[in-house]
Design a protein around this motif. Structure first.
Motif, PDB file in Angstrom:
ATOM      1  N   THR A   1      98.207 -84.918  65.510  1.00  0.00           N
ATOM      2  CA  THR A   1      99.235 -83.868  65.447  1.00  0.00           C
ATOM      3  C   THR A   1      98.926 -82.862  64.340  1.00  0.00           C
ATOM      4  O   THR A   1      99.172 -81.671  64.492  1.00  0.00           O
ATOM      5  CB  THR A   1     100.658 -84.445  65.252  1.00  0.00           C
ATOM      6  OG1 THR A   1     100.631 -85.424  64.216  1.00  0.00           O
ATOM      7  CG2 THR A   1     101.165 -85.105  66.507  1.00  0.00           C
ATOM      8  N   THR A   2      98.356 -83.345  63.227  1.00  0.00           N
ATOM      9  CA  THR A   2      97.983 -82.411  62.160  1.00  0.00           C
ATOM     10  C   THR A   2      96.891 -81.459  62.648  1.00  0.00           C
ATOM     11  O   THR A   2      96.974 -80.241  62.438  1.00  0.00           O
ATOM     12  CB  THR A   2      97.485 -83.179  60.910  1.00  0.00           C
ATOM     13  OG1 THR A   2      98.482 -84.125  60.535  1.00  0.00           O
ATOM     14  CG2 THR A   2      97.245 -82.249  59.743  1.00  0.00           C
ATOM     15  N   ALA A   3      95.878 -82.011  63.320  1.00  0.00           N
ATOM     16  CA  ALA A   3      94.789 -81.168  63.831  1.00  0.00           C
ATOM     17  C   ALA A   3      95.300 -80.194  64.893  1.00  0.00           C
ATOM     18  O   ALA A   3      94.851 -79.051  64.978  1.00  0.00           O
ATOM     19  CB  ALA A   3      93.678 -82.042  64.402  1.00  0.00           C
ATOM     20  N   MET A   4      96.282 -80.641  65.691  1.00  0.00           N
ATOM     21  CA  MET A   4      96.874 -79.752  66.710  1.00  0.00           C
ATOM     22  C   MET A   4      97.537 -78.542  66.056  1.00  0.00           C
ATOM     23  O   MET A   4      97.306 -77.402  66.455  1.00  0.00           O
ATOM     24  CB  MET A   4      97.970 -80.499  67.484  1.00  0.00           C
ATOM     25  CG  MET A   4      97.491 -81.272  68.676  1.00  0.00           C
ATOM     26  SD  MET A   4      98.900 -82.171  69.423  1.00  0.00           S
ATOM     27  CE  MET A   4      99.631 -80.866  70.449  1.00  0.00           C
ATOM     28  N   ALA A   5      98.370 -78.819  65.050  1.00  0.00           N
ATOM     29  CA  ALA A   5      99.091 -77.731  64.388  1.00  0.00           C
ATOM     30  C   ALA A   5      98.097 -76.788  63.718  1.00  0.00           C
ATOM     31  O   ALA A   5      98.248 -75.562  63.761  1.00  0.00           O
ATOM     32  CB  ALA A   5     100.083 -78.296  63.374  1.00  0.00           C
ATOM     33  N   GLU A   6      97.051 -77.352  63.124  1.00  0.00           N
ATOM     34  CA  GLU A   6      96.030 -76.540  62.472  1.00  0.00           C
ATOM     35  C   GLU A   6      95.344 -75.633  63.508  1.00  0.00           C
ATOM     36  O   GLU A   6      95.121 -74.446  63.260  1.00  0.00           O
ATOM     37  CB  GLU A   6      95.004 -77.468  61.802  1.00  0.00           C
ATOM     38  CG  GLU A   6      94.451 -76.918  60.524  1.00  0.00           C
ATOM     39  CD  GLU A   6      93.882 -78.011  59.618  1.00  0.00           C
ATOM     40  OE1 GLU A   6      93.838 -79.193  60.024  1.00  0.00           O
ATOM     41  OE2 GLU A   6      93.479 -77.665  58.487  1.00  0.00           O
ATOM     42  N   GLY A   7      95.026 -76.202  64.666  1.00  0.00           N
ATOM     43  CA  GLY A   7      94.384 -75.430  65.736  1.00  0.00           C
ATOM     44  C   GLY A   7      95.276 -74.300  66.222  1.00  0.00           C
ATOM     45  O   GLY A   7      94.810 -73.186  66.482  1.00  0.00           O
TER      46      GLY A   7
END
Lengths: 324, 324
Positions: A139-145
């Motif tokens: 989820t962190t990588a998703m938000a970053e993307g």
């Protein structure tokens, strides 16, 4: 095996997942059940739950908590759709009115937050430590993307590398997580978990590349969205990035001018589509997608043949052959 | 002990929390660090980290992970502020331009999502199972409260019970969670954890009641926000709810007409303020806040006197005496 066979194979399990989703969005606050029910019931393909279930089954283990965890993965996806539609001011989603169109931006933002929170609540109840860590990172990588994508809106200097990084965040990490979780709860060993995760990553990358390519070629009615939507939002995807990398400085200037105009003319989209066709941007993107799928299928070669493995191959192929 | 003494007492620990916050929002995606830095650096009172640290210290245990966990609680609070400001179309926050005003709604929504995800990531790294469950339930209840609040906008039939349910969700559950986590990592037994959580709940309820009352009485410049903001957003808070419960049907109709007008006249706010004053709505709200604080302090009576306990009393008193 066809996609319909895959769905039939897991139909009963998918129904359990649907039950978990419906029950988990039932709240005393009626607006949550209404907005949540609308988007959940909007006919998504349930690719993420399907992948989680088929990987868990392929691993042969008990797959403890697979129904609530498949619901969690679909909830996270759904929450991101609710927020995306607010951000893109989308009026439709899968051929129906979008939630923000019906209930307004405020409800969509807050029900999206609720779905994220509920996912988190469910995974801490039904997931083990590895599952929870996997989802936290995803989820962190998703938000970053998503934020990275925002910074690249309208930027004609976007590179293929930037694009791949964006779609990895917005799509591939969650699909990889779905496969990784399936493998973890299915009892796979560490090496196998990595291979399943890699399979999910490649399938996710291919999925988004094809989705973006279809935005240029789909007939009205297919995809449940209108053509050229990404371009309207200033999102430059692989077909156009490829054309820009081969085009003349003059052509790049023209693309830039079109993207930065406050109003777009009817001929603009057609000119860009011609420009892409001239450099075979769609063909290039589809080739990249096929390469990813090929790589993904290869990473499953360690598995003995089984119905589940055929389902995973079929799902991967479906990604690049689907029309909507 | 005064509030400045409390801050001095935990200054070094608070600096550790600040360091965790700053490091945790540093991302390769610069927009995340920019928006995150703006809102984190906006001079919040850090009430939640203070409570977590002082409870952990009062319990006398090691308080493993208290700095990252205090950062997590502040991040969850901050993420909700980013989304609230989009929802309320707020132009300022604590006397500075709001993030949505500077970077737009899209960046605020997505960086809010990033902060939620990052919180979740940090707590799964540094929190034990009980801490994680506590935060999972708190964030779900928060989102539920926010949606419930949305459904009550402009509704003059809102009851005091509805109002208490809203502020419990939007404020008290997270403050209670901060205290509960402090107690858990401080090594308190189950009964004590419940008492600290109850203390947090009451302090949180009082905090929001006072915040809402100050919206009617603060001088310009205090609170870092303009007066009557809640009313502008159609949010009916305790002072007005109390007046409505005692007022005539005619008065209620007038409030309704004012709230449902697309444009508000200068005299509207003054009329509503007079209406509230006539029924002593502010006095009633402040009395309710004092009752909550009294109840909260009582729940700590099992603790032997210590600097930390005095800090907790002082924090509770500060809630009802603060001017901004």
């Amino acid at each position: 095996m066809k996609m319909t066979d895959v769905i039939n194979l897991y139909q009963q399990e998918l129904q359990e997942v649907e039950r978990w989703m419906t029950e988990s969005i039932s709240s005393e606050v009626r607006l949550i059940s209404e907005v949540g029910g609308h988007i959940i019931g909007g006919g998504g393909k349930r690719i993420r739950p399907l992948l989680l279930l088929s990987v868990a089954s392929a691993c042969g283990g008990k797959g403890d908590g697979r129904y609530p965890l498949a619901a969690v993965v679909e909830f996270i996806h759904t929450a991101s759709l609710l927020h995306d539609d607010v951000i893109d001011n989308a009026q439709t989603r899968r051929g129906r009115r979008s939630a923000n169109n019906i209930w307004g931006n405020q409800a969509s933002i807050l029900v999206g937050d609720y779905l994220y929170a509920r996912s988190f609540d469910l995974m801490t109840k039904y997931g083990n430590e590895r599952v929870i860590r996997c989802l936290a990172q995803a989820t962190t990588a998703m938000a970053e993307g998503e934020v990275f994508q925002l910074t690249k809106v309208g930027d004609v200097d976007i590179t293929e590398e930037d694009y791949l990084r964006i779609i990895e965040g917005k799509t591939a990490v969650l699909i990889a997580a779905a496969c990784e979780i399936g493998a973890i709860i299915g009892g796979a060993d560490d090496d196998q978990v990595r291979l399943f995760s890699h399979y999910g990553h490649t399938v996710g990358m291919a999925f988004q590349i094809v989705d973006d390519a279809l935005d240029y070629i789909a007939e009205v009615g297919q995809l449940g969205k209108s053509i050229g939507k990404d371009l309207d939002e200033g999102k430059i995807t692989l077909p156009l990035i490829h054309a820009l990398s081969l085009g003349t400085p003059g052509e790049k200037e023209r693309v830039k001018a079109i993207l930065h105009r406050s109003e777009r003319y009817e001929g603009d989209f057609l000119w860009i589509k011609d420009f892409i066709d001239h450099y075979d941007g769609i063909g290039y993107a589809m080739k990249r997608a096929r390469d990813f799928v090929h790589e993904g299928k290869k990473s499953l070669s360690f598995l003995p043949s089984s119905e589940d493995v055929w389902a995973l191959y079929t799902l991967a192929d479906y990604i690049i052959t689907r029309e909507k």
